[in-house]
Design an enzyme around this catalytic site. Structure first.
Site, PDB file in Angstrom:
ATOM      1  N   HIS A 154     -52.820  26.014  11.824  1.00  0.00           N
ATOM      2  CA  HIS A 154     -52.321  25.678  13.168  1.00  0.00           C
ATOM      3  C   HIS A 154     -50.842  25.273  13.120  1.00  0.00           C
ATOM      4  CE1 HIS A 154     -56.645  25.243  14.338  1.00  0.00           C
ATOM      5  NE2 HIS A 154     -56.725  24.730  13.126  1.00  0.00           N
ATOM      6  N   SER A 275     -22.530  31.733  13.756  1.00  0.00           N
ATOM      7  CA  SER A 275     -22.419  31.744  15.211  1.00  0.00           C
ATOM      8  C   SER A 275     -20.947  31.771  15.568  1.00  0.00           C
ATOM      9  CB  SER A 275     -23.083  30.488  15.777  1.00  0.00           C
ATOM     10  OG  SER A 275     -22.559  30.202  17.063  1.00  0.00           O
ATOM     11  N   LYS A 281     -23.960  26.815  12.238  1.00  0.00           N
ATOM     12  CA  LYS A 281     -25.134  27.686  12.295  1.00  0.00           C
ATOM     13  C   LYS A 281     -25.150  28.738  11.200  1.00  0.00           C
ATOM     14  CE  LYS A 281     -27.853  28.287  15.326  1.00  0.00           C
ATOM     15  NZ  LYS A 281     -27.682  28.736  16.705  1.00  0.00           N
ATOM     16  N   GLU A 288     -35.103  38.019  11.807  1.00  0.00           N
ATOM     17  CA  GLU A 288     -35.395  38.205  13.237  1.00  0.00           C
ATOM     18  C   GLU A 288     -35.517  39.678  13.595  1.00  0.00           C
ATOM     19  OE1 GLU A 288     -33.248  34.887  15.747  1.00  0.00           O
ATOM     20  OE2 GLU A 288     -32.025  35.391  14.020  1.00  0.00           O
TER      21      GLU A 288
END
Ligand code: ARG
Length: 456
Positions: A154, A275, A281, A288
């Site tokens: 979970h 970024s 970042k 992704e």
């Protein structure tokens, strides 16, 4: 808009635009030439065309291949597809003998043959990359056989596991993917050439000969099925879809593990981007995009299933729409596999952070309950209840299980002894999981070594 002017030229232009497949099926050129060479040789061997004609066809096809390879070949949209384009050029080069090549064959069995050959080659390439990825996972697993990390259910901290164990879970998945690709290949590897348009032919062809020449195990049995079947492409796309789903799950884990709240692993600049506005970042773009490309691979499977579902026997032009999804999914999966191999090799686990999070959330509560069962012979349900009370106490005190005192635990269950502290640490927890398939470092080291040997 590109077609606007041409449509204005009348229905012929529209027809050509919707009918032509050369824009994408040019990819089948090598398979088409191999199929034609095998067919011509067989026709000659069977006395259907003369040896001289077969020789002229063969050298003509060799020249066409050379022209395509060098980029000199001019593909013509008006000639519809790769089969007609090659035959037209062959006729220009070899003259009358070339006009005999299409004896006892149709573009229907021709395209079915070409496409099977193409899918077979792609499948082998994908399977080789899957093996490479399995090797990458197993290598990192061997390295991290004893590195403790949180195991989740979970996405909640459940029990400590080792990173090696986690990575080997993917080796098992990929091994099933390799098995599916192998099964697909075995069923695919039958030759439809000689089924002709749909009914077979009156010429005394030798289908065993063409099948063998093209590396197929045997000819397909039924001529109608031969030209109308695209199961091989669907099975291939199904196998790619399940494989892509696995890669996507791993990509998702990388994304979670790299996020600031987790910080379990880091990827180098090689597989991340910065970024443009936030200097701190480091985005896991390769992961992704691997996750995202799963969408087009599933989409390819759905597209072809939908194309096929309403088609009566035998061939219909609908089936020309079989190629682009297969080409697109192949390109996507090969990119995803390469990116995943790269990320697996690149990632740097933060083992201290992993051990810290492994112990968070009372992850060794099951070890405590198991100890009560083993040492005090409590029924597991009672041990679960006692452990629950101890966890509640730790929670109230704001400490982890290891930091409770013996006296605090004995206040709940007087028979608990000092020995309990041996099982509350994460290293002891994973070391104790020696059941077959369990996460103990000894198991993981053995399993990783076994895989590395199998894959060598
Ligand atoms: N371009 C066609 C395809 O990809 C080749 C077969 C054409 N056959 C036909 N009967 N028109 O399916």
């Amino acid at each position: 808009m590109q077609w606007g002017g041409r449509f204005a030229a009348g229905p012929a232009a529209v027809m050509q635009a919707i009918n032509a497949s050369i824009g994408f099926d040019a990819k089948l050129w090598a398979q088409d030439i191999a199929g034609s060479r095998a067919h011509a040789a067989m026709l000659a061997a069977q006395g259907i065309i003369s040896p001289a004609d077969a020789a002229a066809i063969d050298s003509g096809l060799a020249q066409v291949a050379a022209e395509i390879e060098s980029g000199a070949f001019e593909f013509n949209n008006a000639l519809e597809d790769i089969h007609t384009n090659i035959e037209a050029r062959l006729t220009a080069l070899a003259g009358e003998p070339a006009r005999r090549l299409h004896t006892a064959r149709s573009r229907n069995d021709q395209v079915a043959t070409d496409f099977r050959l193409w899918v077979r080659g792609a499948l082998d390439e994908v399977a080789a990359q899957v093996k490479l990825l399995m090797h990458a996972f197993a290598t990192r697993a061997a390295e991290h056989a004893a590195s403790v990390m949180p195991g989740f259910t979970h996405l909640q901290t459940a029990q400590p596991v080792t990173l090696g164990h986690h990575l080997l879970a993917y080796v098992e998945m990929l091994n099933r993917d390799a098995g599916r690709l192998g099964d697909t290949r075995a069923r695919l590897n039958e030759c439809p050439l000689g089924a002709a348009a749909l009914a077979g032919t009156s010429f005394p062809i030798d289908r065993d000969a063409t099948a063998a020449a093209l590396g197929f195990a045997r000819p397909t049995e039924n001529s109608l099925d031969s030209v109308s079947d695209r199961d091989f492409a669907l099975e291939y796309l199904s196998s790619l879809s399940i494989l892509a789903m696995h890669l996507s799950r791993f990509a998702e884990e990388i994304i979670i593990w790299c996020s600031a709240p987790y910080r379990l692993v880091a990827l180098s600049d090689a597989f991340t981007t910065g970024s443009s506005i936030m200097p701190q970042k480091r985005n896991p773009d390769a992961a992704e995009l691997t996750r995202a490309k799963t969408g087009r691979i599933f989409g390819s499977l759905m597209a072809l299933l939908t194309v096929m579902k309403g088609l009566p026997m035998a061939y219909a032009k609908d089936m020309q729409e079989d190629k682009e999804p297969v080409f697109d999914a192949t390109e996507a999966i090969l990119l995803c596999l390469a990116a995943t191999v790269g990320m697996v090799r690149d990632l740097t686990p933060d083992t201290a952070r992993m051990a810290e999070l492994a112990g968070a959330g009372f992850a060794t509560a099951t070890d405590l309950a198991d100890w009560l069962v083993r040492r005090l012979h409590m029924p597991f349900r009672d041990a679960h209840h006692v452990t629950g009370r101890i966890v509640t106490l730790a929670e109230q005190q704001g400490v982890d299980l290891e930091s409770l005192t013996l006296a605090q635990m004995q206040a709940i269950e007087p028979r608990i002894s000092q020995e309990i502290f041996d099982v509350l640490g994460v290293a002891a927890s994973v070391a104790s999981r020696t059941s077959f398939g369990g996460t103990a470092p000894t198991n993981v080291a053995n399993a990783a070594a076994k895989w590395l040997e199998n894959l060598a």
